[in-house]
Design an enzyme around this catalytic site. Structure first.
Site, PDB file in Angstrom:
ATOM      1  N   ARG A  94       0.841  -1.202   0.000  1.00 11.43           N
ATOM      2  CA  ARG A  94       0.000   0.000   0.000  1.00 11.43           C
ATOM      3  C   ARG A  94       0.879   1.256   0.000  1.00 11.43           C
ATOM      4  O   ARG A  94       0.621   2.215  -0.722  1.00 11.43           O
ATOM      5  CB  ARG A  94      -0.922   0.006   1.231  1.00 11.43           C
ATOM      6  CG  ARG A  94      -1.753   1.272   1.344  1.00 11.43           C
ATOM      7  CD  ARG A  94      -2.662   1.257   2.564  1.00 11.43           C
ATOM      8  NE  ARG A  94      -3.490   2.449   2.597  1.00 11.43           N
ATOM      9  CZ  ARG A  94      -4.486   2.652   3.456  1.00 11.43           C
ATOM     10  NH1 ARG A  94      -4.777   1.737   4.356  1.00 11.43           N
ATOM     11  NH2 ARG A  94      -5.189   3.766   3.425  1.00 11.43           N
ATOM     12  N   ASN A 148     -10.617  -4.878  -0.610  1.00 15.88           N
ATOM     13  CA  ASN A 148     -10.469  -3.722  -1.501  1.00 15.88           C
ATOM     14  C   ASN A 148      -9.525  -3.999  -2.649  1.00 15.88           C
ATOM     15  O   ASN A 148      -8.774  -4.971  -2.593  1.00 15.88           O
ATOM     16  CB  ASN A 148      -9.923  -2.543  -0.672  1.00 15.88           C
ATOM     17  CG  ASN A 148     -11.051  -1.642  -0.194  1.00 15.88           C
ATOM     18  OD1 ASN A 148     -12.060  -1.483  -0.870  1.00 15.88           O
ATOM     19  ND2 ASN A 148     -10.864  -1.050   0.967  1.00 15.88           N
ATOM     20  N   CYS A 171     -19.263  -2.840   1.080  1.00 18.30           N
ATOM     21  CA  CYS A 171     -18.286  -1.884   1.644  1.00 18.30           C
ATOM     22  C   CYS A 171     -18.951  -1.186   2.821  1.00 18.30           C
ATOM     23  O   CYS A 171     -20.157  -0.969   2.824  1.00 18.30           O
ATOM     24  CB  CYS A 171     -17.928  -0.866   0.570  1.00 18.30           C
ATOM     25  SG  CYS A 171     -17.244   0.676   1.190  1.00 18.30           S
ATOM     26  N   ASP A 172     -18.150  -0.849   3.798  1.00 11.10           N
ATOM     27  CA  ASP A 172     -18.710  -0.249   5.013  1.00 11.10           C
ATOM     28  C   ASP A 172     -18.803   1.277   4.959  1.00 11.10           C
ATOM     29  O   ASP A 172     -19.316   1.886   5.872  1.00 11.10           O
ATOM     30  CB  ASP A 172     -17.857  -0.644   6.208  1.00 11.10           C
ATOM     31  CG  ASP A 172     -16.468  -0.056   6.103  1.00 11.10           C
ATOM     32  OD1 ASP A 172     -15.978   0.093   4.968  1.00 11.10           O
ATOM     33  OD2 ASP A 172     -15.874   0.267   7.133  1.00 11.10           O
ATOM     34  N   HIS A 201     -17.346   3.442  -3.536  1.00 17.30           N
ATOM     35  CA  HIS A 201     -16.529   4.634  -3.245  1.00 17.30           C
ATOM     36  C   HIS A 201     -16.787   5.732  -4.278  1.00 17.30           C
ATOM     37  O   HIS A 201     -15.908   6.548  -4.557  1.00 17.30           O
ATOM     38  CB  HIS A 201     -15.025   4.306  -3.186  1.00 17.30           C
ATOM     39  CG  HIS A 201     -14.642   3.528  -1.962  1.00 17.30           C
ATOM     40  ND1 HIS A 201     -13.336   3.250  -1.623  1.00 17.30           N
ATOM     41  CD2 HIS A 201     -15.385   2.972  -0.973  1.00 17.30           C
ATOM     42  CE1 HIS A 201     -13.294   2.558  -0.503  1.00 17.30           C
ATOM     43  NE2 HIS A 201     -14.527   2.364  -0.086  1.00 17.30           N
ATOM     44  N   TYR A 264     -15.420   9.357  -0.470  1.00 12.96           N
ATOM     45  CA  TYR A 264     -14.331   9.092  -1.419  1.00 12.96           C
ATOM     46  C   TYR A 264     -14.416   9.961  -2.676  1.00 12.96           C
ATOM     47  O   TYR A 264     -13.446  10.058  -3.426  1.00 12.96           O
ATOM     48  CB  TYR A 264     -14.304   7.606  -1.810  1.00 12.96           C
ATOM     49  CG  TYR A 264     -13.606   6.768  -0.761  1.00 12.96           C
ATOM     50  CD1 TYR A 264     -12.231   6.557  -0.801  1.00 12.96           C
ATOM     51  CD2 TYR A 264     -14.308   6.228   0.305  1.00 12.96           C
ATOM     52  CE1 TYR A 264     -11.589   5.816   0.168  1.00 12.96           C
ATOM     53  CE2 TYR A 264     -13.678   5.485   1.294  1.00 12.96           C
ATOM     54  CZ  TYR A 264     -12.309   5.286   1.215  1.00 12.96           C
ATOM     55  OH  TYR A 264     -11.665   4.565   2.178  1.00 12.96           O
ATOM     56  N   ARG A 284      -0.806   7.593   4.171  1.00 14.55           N
ATOM     57  CA  ARG A 284      -1.777   6.908   5.035  1.00 14.55           C
ATOM     58  C   ARG A 284      -1.267   5.513   5.438  1.00 14.55           C
ATOM     59  O   ARG A 284      -1.464   5.091   6.564  1.00 14.55           O
ATOM     60  CB  ARG A 284      -3.121   6.800   4.297  1.00 14.55           C
ATOM     61  CG  ARG A 284      -4.217   6.086   5.048  1.00 14.55           C
ATOM     62  CD  ARG A 284      -4.733   6.866   6.243  1.00 14.55           C
ATOM     63  NE  ARG A 284      -5.655   6.062   7.040  1.00 14.55           N
ATOM     64  CZ  ARG A 284      -5.778   6.127   8.358  1.00 14.55           C
ATOM     65  NH1 ARG A 284      -5.070   7.006   9.054  1.00 14.55           N
ATOM     66  NH2 ARG A 284      -6.631   5.352   9.003  1.00 14.55           N
TER      67      ARG A 284
HETATM   68  C1  G6P Z   1     -13.413   2.738   4.933  1.00 16.45           C
HETATM   69  C2  G6P Z   1     -13.518   2.185   3.530  1.00 16.45           C
HETATM   70  C3  G6P Z   1     -12.600   1.035   3.336  1.00 16.45           C
HETATM   71  C4  G6P Z   1     -11.198   1.385   3.803  1.00 16.45           C
HETATM   72  C5  G6P Z   1     -11.262   1.781   5.264  1.00 16.45           C
HETATM   73  C6  G6P Z   1      -9.935   2.066   5.931  1.00 16.45           C
HETATM   74  O1  G6P Z   1     -14.024   1.895   5.843  1.00 16.45           O
HETATM   75  O2  G6P Z   1     -14.797   1.805   3.179  1.00 16.45           O
HETATM   76  O3  G6P Z   1     -12.639   0.670   2.002  1.00 16.45           O
HETATM   77  O4  G6P Z   1     -10.342   0.303   3.616  1.00 16.45           O
HETATM   78  O5  G6P Z   1     -12.069   2.914   5.329  1.00 16.45           O
HETATM   79  O6  G6P Z   1      -9.210   3.058   5.351  1.00 16.45           O
HETATM   80  P1  G6P Z   1      -7.832   3.460   6.045  1.00 16.45           P
HETATM   81  O7  G6P Z   1      -7.275   4.511   5.161  1.00 16.45           O
HETATM   82  O8  G6P Z   1      -8.182   3.968   7.412  1.00 16.45           O
HETATM   83  O9  G6P Z   1      -6.989   2.221   6.077  1.00 16.45           O
HETATM   84 MN    MN Z   2     -14.769   0.581   1.246  1.00 17.93          MN
END
Ligand code: G6P
Ligand code: MN
Length: 445
Positions: A94, A148, A171-172, A201, A264, A284
């Site tokens: 990542r 993802n 997705c949350d 997103h 997003y 991040r």
């Molecule tokens: C949200 C999105 C996810 C993402 C997560 C964490 O919940 O829906 O797709 O992976 O955030 O994002 P982060 O940048 O905190 O790892």
């Molecule tokens: Mn997501």
């Protein structure tokens, strides 16, 4: 009540401990006989497994079996649900995704733009292989996938496993956004029923109805959210970058006052602004590695050394992992035919009349024991249609690039992405991403 067997795929994830605690809290309505943790990395799986043993001894004595393993045959035999949350290449990759994109003057983000593309090319083969292994052992189980970049993964699984109606991509983020709406309205999320359209997103809330009175809170929410809000819904969103994301919603609502946007969309609608906010030395991925990931593992190590949770500062509270409850809601809807409505990724098939029938859209769906039934959206206005079609073309070409091993399609995908745009940038980016992803990507020609 029937007791279920579930497998968490990506058992070593930093999300797993809270998920397990949440499952303890939810045992009345979603009783389990077996929990399997599956990961391809022994070292991480053993830590979460040792933590889980302590947790379940104290909080889930009714559970008959806990298995943690790196063997897929063991993991996927005799399960009713597989919850997929894998991260192909982990946070190290990542970091590469984000930093390579920034180096080329583009936005560096986990699921959007060049970063999401690179991650997608790693995720597709990993997810596809795991689904194949699951189907060999548990042909009927429900696969709830939230790996993802979900939009690309959903497009790929829909193309490769087109006859398999038991794979559900969720997705949350919409749920997290609705938690925020509920908080500012002084309601509970489950008092609200959303109307929503778009891609993962990449979507908009068009109505937020009160489940009881039928009142549409959208106008009120737009008024409230035009001023930046400070969300207090869950610990993750207390982190500075998430706070900034939620606050930025107000700018989007001021500029586009028709609907309420998914967070997003900030990356696609303001790519330059978002690019300028980035720190190329510390992205991040770095924040997560030094923060949440490290803390979660340290907490588990401490608990393992203590040998107990109850009576310590780590005792499970009612609201632990409450945000992840949506996954139990979804499983319960499938198991108990509740017909509850969820925002899910599903093949369009006319749900949004003026968009491609094969597009994997994110829309409200009714969920019961026979599966997912999307609810009619109708037509969407030109501006949104244009944005969605371009973004979907990017997603589709990414999957085409993977399936055909085509470098040309990979380049075209990147050019269509609103965070990349320039052809020369796309070509240079692709060369760097290919080098960085040697171990993970199929060869592109
Ligand atoms: C949200 C999105 C996810 C993402 C997560 C964490 O919940 O829906 O797709 O992976 O955030 O994002 P982060 O940048 O905190 O790892
Ligand atoms: Mn997501």
């Amino acid at each position: 009540m029937k007791e279920y067997a579930i497998c968490i795929v990506g058992g070593g994830s930093r999300y797993t401990p809270d998920m397990l605690a949440m499952l303890c809290n939810q045992k009345e309505r979603f009783p389990l006989r077996k929990i399997v943790l599956y990961d391809n990395e022994n070292e991480r799986q053993d830590v979460v497994g040792a933590y889980a043993e302590i947790l379940f001894k104290e909080y889930y004595p009714e559970l008959k079996e806990l298995v943690y393993t790196t063997d897929p045959d063991t993991a996927f035999s005799d399960i009713d649900f597989a919850l997929m949350q894998i991260r192909a290449g982990r946070l190290n990759m990542r970091e590469q995704d984000e930093k390579i994109a920034i180096k080329h003057g583009c936005l560096g983000q986990e699921t959007c733009g060049a970063g999401g593309f690179a991650y997608g090319m790693r995720s597709i083969p990993a997810v596809v292989e795991i689904i194949k292994q699951i189907r060999e052992k548990s042909p009927e189980c429900w696969i709830l996938n939230y790996s993802n970049p979900a939009a690309i993964v959903a497009e790929a699984t829909n193309r490769i496993y087109s006859d398999d109606k038991r794979i559900i991509n969720i997705c949350d983020m919409p749920i997290a956004i609705m938690d925020m709406y509920a908080a500012v309205l002084g309601k509970k999320r489950k008092d609200l029923e959303p109307k929503y359209f778009g891609l993962n997103h990449f979507g908009w809330f068009t109505n937020i109805y009160d489940r009881e009175t039928g009142e549409d809170y959208l106008p009120r929410l737009k008024e409230i959210l035009k001023t930046p809000v400070d969300v207090q819904t869950e610990p993750l969103f207390q982190e500075p970058s998430w706070k900034a994301t939620f606050k930025f919603m107000s700018t989007m609502i001021q500029d586009y006052d028709e609907y309420l946007p998914n967070t997003y969309l900030q990356y696609y609608l303001y790519p330059r602004k978002m690019f300028e906010k980035q720190n190329s030395d510390y992205t991040r991925a770095n924040e997560v590695m030094d923060g949440n990931e490290k803390e979660t593992y340290e907490r588990m190590e401490t608990i393992i050394a203590l040998g107990k949770i109850k009576g310590t500062e780590f005792a499970i509270t009612e609201d632990v992992g409450c945000h992840a409850e949506y996954i139990v809601d979804l499983a319960t809807a499938l198991a108990n035919n509740t017909k509850e409505v969820f925002l899910l990724m599903t093949e369009n098939k006319g749900i949004i009349e003026n968009l491609d029938r094969h597009m994997m859209v994110e829309v409200p769906c009714r969920v019961g024991s026979s599966g997912v039934e999307p609810l009619v959206v109708g037509t969407v206005p030109t501006f949104y249609k244009g944005l969605i079609e371009q973004q979907y073309a990017y997603e589709k070409l990414t999957v085409d690039a993977y399936l055909e091993g085509s470098k040309k399609k990979a380049m075209q995908a990147l050019v269509l992405n609103r965070t990349v745009v320039n052809t020369d940038t796309a070509i240079a980016l692709l060369e760097d991403l290919i080098k960085a992803n040697k171990e993970y990507w199929r060869e592109l020609k």
